[in-house]
Design a protein around this motif. Sequence first.
Motif, PDB file in Angstrom:
ATOM      1  N   GLN A   1      62.201  96.178  18.236  1.00  0.00           N
ATOM      2  CA  GLN A   1      61.381  96.547  19.290  1.00  0.00           C
ATOM      3  C   GLN A   1      60.050  96.898  19.108  1.00  0.00           C
ATOM      4  O   GLN A   1      58.929  96.507  19.654  1.00  0.00           O
ATOM      5  N   GLN A   2      59.716  97.326  18.003  1.00  0.00           N
ATOM      6  CA  GLN A   2      58.451  97.647  17.278  1.00  0.00           C
ATOM      7  C   GLN A   2      57.811  96.456  17.023  1.00  0.00           C
ATOM      8  O   GLN A   2      56.562  96.110  17.679  1.00  0.00           O
ATOM      9  N   VAL A   3      58.495  95.158  16.528  1.00  0.00           N
ATOM     10  CA  VAL A   3      57.742  94.072  16.332  1.00  0.00           C
ATOM     11  C   VAL A   3      57.661  93.473  17.712  1.00  0.00           C
ATOM     12  O   VAL A   3      56.374  92.721  18.152  1.00  0.00           O
ATOM     13  N   LEU A   4      58.470  93.488  18.792  1.00  0.00           N
ATOM     14  CA  LEU A   4      58.263  92.812  20.087  1.00  0.00           C
ATOM     15  C   LEU A   4      57.266  93.374  20.946  1.00  0.00           C
ATOM     16  O   LEU A   4      56.401  92.782  21.660  1.00  0.00           O
ATOM     17  N   ASP A   5      56.925  94.893  20.635  1.00  0.00           N
ATOM     18  CA  ASP A   5      55.792  95.417  21.313  1.00  0.00           C
ATOM     19  C   ASP A   5      54.487  95.434  20.630  1.00  0.00           C
ATOM     20  O   ASP A   5      53.506  96.087  20.867  1.00  0.00           O
ATOM     21  N   GLU A   6      54.643  94.778  19.569  1.00  0.00           N
ATOM     22  CA  GLU A   6      53.381  94.224  18.650  1.00  0.00           C
ATOM     23  C   GLU A   6      52.694  95.504  18.218  1.00  0.00           C
ATOM     24  O   GLU A   6      51.716  95.832  17.784  1.00  0.00           O
ATOM     25  N   ARG A   7      53.720  96.432  17.763  1.00  0.00           N
ATOM     26  CA  ARG A   7      53.260  97.890  17.076  1.00  0.00           C
ATOM     27  C   ARG A   7      53.522  97.540  15.274  1.00  0.00           C
ATOM     28  O   ARG A   7      52.959  98.262  14.678  1.00  0.00           O
ATOM     29  N   MET A   8      54.244  96.766  15.119  1.00  0.00           N
ATOM     30  CA  MET A   8      54.521  96.161  13.725  1.00  0.00           C
ATOM     31  C   MET A   8      54.573  94.688  13.681  1.00  0.00           C
ATOM     32  O   MET A   8      54.623  93.983  14.503  1.00  0.00           O
ATOM     33  N   GLU A   9      54.017  94.334  12.732  1.00  0.00           N
ATOM     34  CA  GLU A   9      54.135  92.545  12.409  1.00  0.00           C
ATOM     35  C   GLU A   9      55.311  92.209  12.138  1.00  0.00           C
ATOM     36  O   GLU A   9      55.730  90.957  12.214  1.00  0.00           O
ATOM     37  N   LEU A  10      56.010  92.822  11.243  1.00  0.00           N
ATOM     38  CA  LEU A  10      57.261  92.459  10.776  1.00  0.00           C
ATOM     39  C   LEU A  10      58.255  93.563  10.566  1.00  0.00           C
ATOM     40  O   LEU A  10      57.836  94.794  10.531  1.00  0.00           O
ATOM     41  N   ALA A  11      59.588  93.298  10.668  1.00  0.00           N
ATOM     42  CA  ALA A  11      60.716  94.312  10.366  1.00  0.00           C
ATOM     43  C   ALA A  11      61.684  93.797   9.570  1.00  0.00           C
ATOM     44  O   ALA A  11      62.015  92.490   9.860  1.00  0.00           O
ATOM     45  N   PHE A  12      62.538  94.378   8.741  1.00  0.00           N
ATOM     46  CA  PHE A  12      63.916  94.359   8.270  1.00  0.00           C
ATOM     47  C   PHE A  12      64.787  94.541   9.195  1.00  0.00           C
ATOM     48  O   PHE A  12      64.711  95.913   9.771  1.00  0.00           O
ATOM     49  N   CYS A  13      65.756  93.740   9.755  1.00  0.00           N
ATOM     50  CA  CYS A  13      66.641  94.415  10.603  1.00  0.00           C
ATOM     51  C   CYS A  13      68.171  93.503  10.533  1.00  0.00           C
ATOM     52  O   CYS A  13      68.139  92.327   9.880  1.00  0.00           O
ATOM     53  N   ASP A  14      68.950  93.767  11.142  1.00  0.00           N
ATOM     54  CA  ASP A  14      70.223  93.243  11.326  1.00  0.00           C
ATOM     55  C   ASP A  14      69.915  92.120  12.505  1.00  0.00           C
ATOM     56  O   ASP A  14      69.388  92.435  13.392  1.00  0.00           O
ATOM     57  N   GLN A  15      70.635  91.010  12.364  1.00  0.00           N
ATOM     58  CA  GLN A  15      70.328  89.865  13.646  1.00  0.00           C
ATOM     59  C   GLN A  15      70.904  90.503  14.754  1.00  0.00           C
ATOM     60  O   GLN A  15      70.410  89.786  15.729  1.00  0.00           O
ATOM     61  N   LEU A  16      71.795  91.256  14.732  1.00  0.00           N
ATOM     62  CA  LEU A  16      72.335  91.695  16.119  1.00  0.00           C
ATOM     63  C   LEU A  16      71.388  92.470  16.677  1.00  0.00           C
ATOM     64  O   LEU A  16      71.483  92.569  18.127  1.00  0.00           O
ATOM     65  N   ALA A  17      70.542  92.711  16.075  1.00  0.00           N
ATOM     66  CA  ALA A  17      69.383  93.766  16.973  1.00  0.00           C
ATOM     67  C   ALA A  17      68.438  92.918  17.425  1.00  0.00           C
ATOM     68  O   ALA A  17      67.566  93.307  18.315  1.00  0.00           O
ATOM     69  N   VAL A  18      68.369  91.568  17.364  1.00  0.00           N
ATOM     70  CA  VAL A  18      67.316  90.625  17.427  1.00  0.00           C
ATOM     71  C   VAL A  18      68.053  89.788  18.950  1.00  0.00           C
ATOM     72  O   VAL A  18      68.551  89.029  18.683  1.00  0.00           O
ATOM     73  N   THR A  19      67.439  90.572  19.968  1.00  0.00           N
ATOM     74  CA  THR A  19      68.241  89.817  21.249  1.00  0.00           C
ATOM     75  C   THR A  19      67.199  89.360  22.047  1.00  0.00           C
ATOM     76  O   THR A  19      67.421  88.745  23.023  1.00  0.00           O
ATOM     77  N   SER A  20      65.865  89.495  21.798  1.00  0.00           N
ATOM     78  CA  SER A  20      64.451  88.958  22.495  1.00  0.00           C
ATOM     79  C   SER A  20      64.429  87.587  22.373  1.00  0.00           C
ATOM     80  O   SER A  20      64.266  86.983  20.965  1.00  0.00           O
ATOM     81  N   PRO A  21      64.369  86.411  23.171  1.00  0.00           N
ATOM     82  CA  PRO A  21      63.959  85.088  22.831  1.00  0.00           C
ATOM     83  C   PRO A  21      62.371  85.001  22.215  1.00  0.00           C
ATOM     84  O   PRO A  21      62.054  84.063  21.760  1.00  0.00           O
ATOM     85  N   LEU A  22      61.702  86.200  22.344  1.00  0.00           N
ATOM     86  CA  LEU A  22      60.330  85.988  22.065  1.00  0.00           C
ATOM     87  C   LEU A  22      60.137  86.415  20.480  1.00  0.00           C
ATOM     88  O   LEU A  22      59.112  86.325  19.769  1.00  0.00           O
TER      89      LEU A  22
END
Length: 318
Positions: free
Chosen positions: A152-173
């Motif tokens: 969410q931090q990356v989606l909101d452009e508060r962070m450029e990058l993030a390490f995470c699990d693929q299950l957390a990536v739900t936005s097509p953006l």
Amino acid sequence: MVRLEKSYRLCGAGTGAFGMTIIQLKYFLTVCELGRIRIAAERLHISEPTISVAIRRLEDDIGQPLFTRNRRQLDLTEAGKRFCARAQEVVDCFERLEADVENSRTGSHVLRIAAPSTLGEYLYVRFIPVFSEKHPSVLFETPPMTSVDAAQQVLDERMELAFCDQLAVTSPLLEFLPLVRTSMYCYVRRDHPLAVQPAATPELLRNEKIILWSERALISRELLRWFASSDVEMKPFMYSNRRSVSVDMVRRHNAVAFCLEFAGAQGGVPMPEDLTLVPLQPKLVFQLGLVRKKNAVLSRDAQRFFDFCRREAVNADC
């Protein structure tokens, strides 16, 4: 980057909401992540009363309780959930400001990468040291948060990058770069009955003292689903994001904790000799990686790191 001993006031030194400090917000956010004051105090290397007093002052300032308190852990109230989101924004903004000041002073650049503490430690060791050898002027800061919050931090452009699990990536953006595919294992004392089993099933773990990561962690929720898929109701013995705490509880209480398959081999944190790994059956597989926002213009160092990770992933056939 903010150091915990700093206690900047958000506005003035009077009473009321404007008297709260960055350090109080950081204490509060750590308790939100870990769910227990004792564990938060261990992570921050301060006393439990220090955190308790800070939280009470925040509650006095806003005039509402932030947590409901029970014997095992603290749960956010509705007011606490709203305050947590705003507090994270304030701390993030302050840390970016302080990083900019530090960068101007030293001529270096701080690359902030959001990451869950449950997964990030394994990925840090695998990718960051090699990159830093080639780009020593780039400093890394990795604020801990859940996979969902990191994305969410990356989606909101508060962070450029993030390490995470693929299950957390739900936005097509968002663009997800796969880096590591790994399975979940549990670990126990060598004298535990599970130590001689070829695999640990939900049924075998039914009556065990189970240690999970924080309740909000995606990886904990997936484990709960794993138990539920076999109609096993599991009530955690405790939550802890700190591996040292989990290891200590496994030793003292003959409990069962969990880790990722490569924790001992590639994570730089080998399993203690008195404990042993047991695979799960059915397997619980996670795809970990790096996420960025599609079409976003990254800073030079963020783009370098993303491209570096892409090359490493290809070379390792992740």
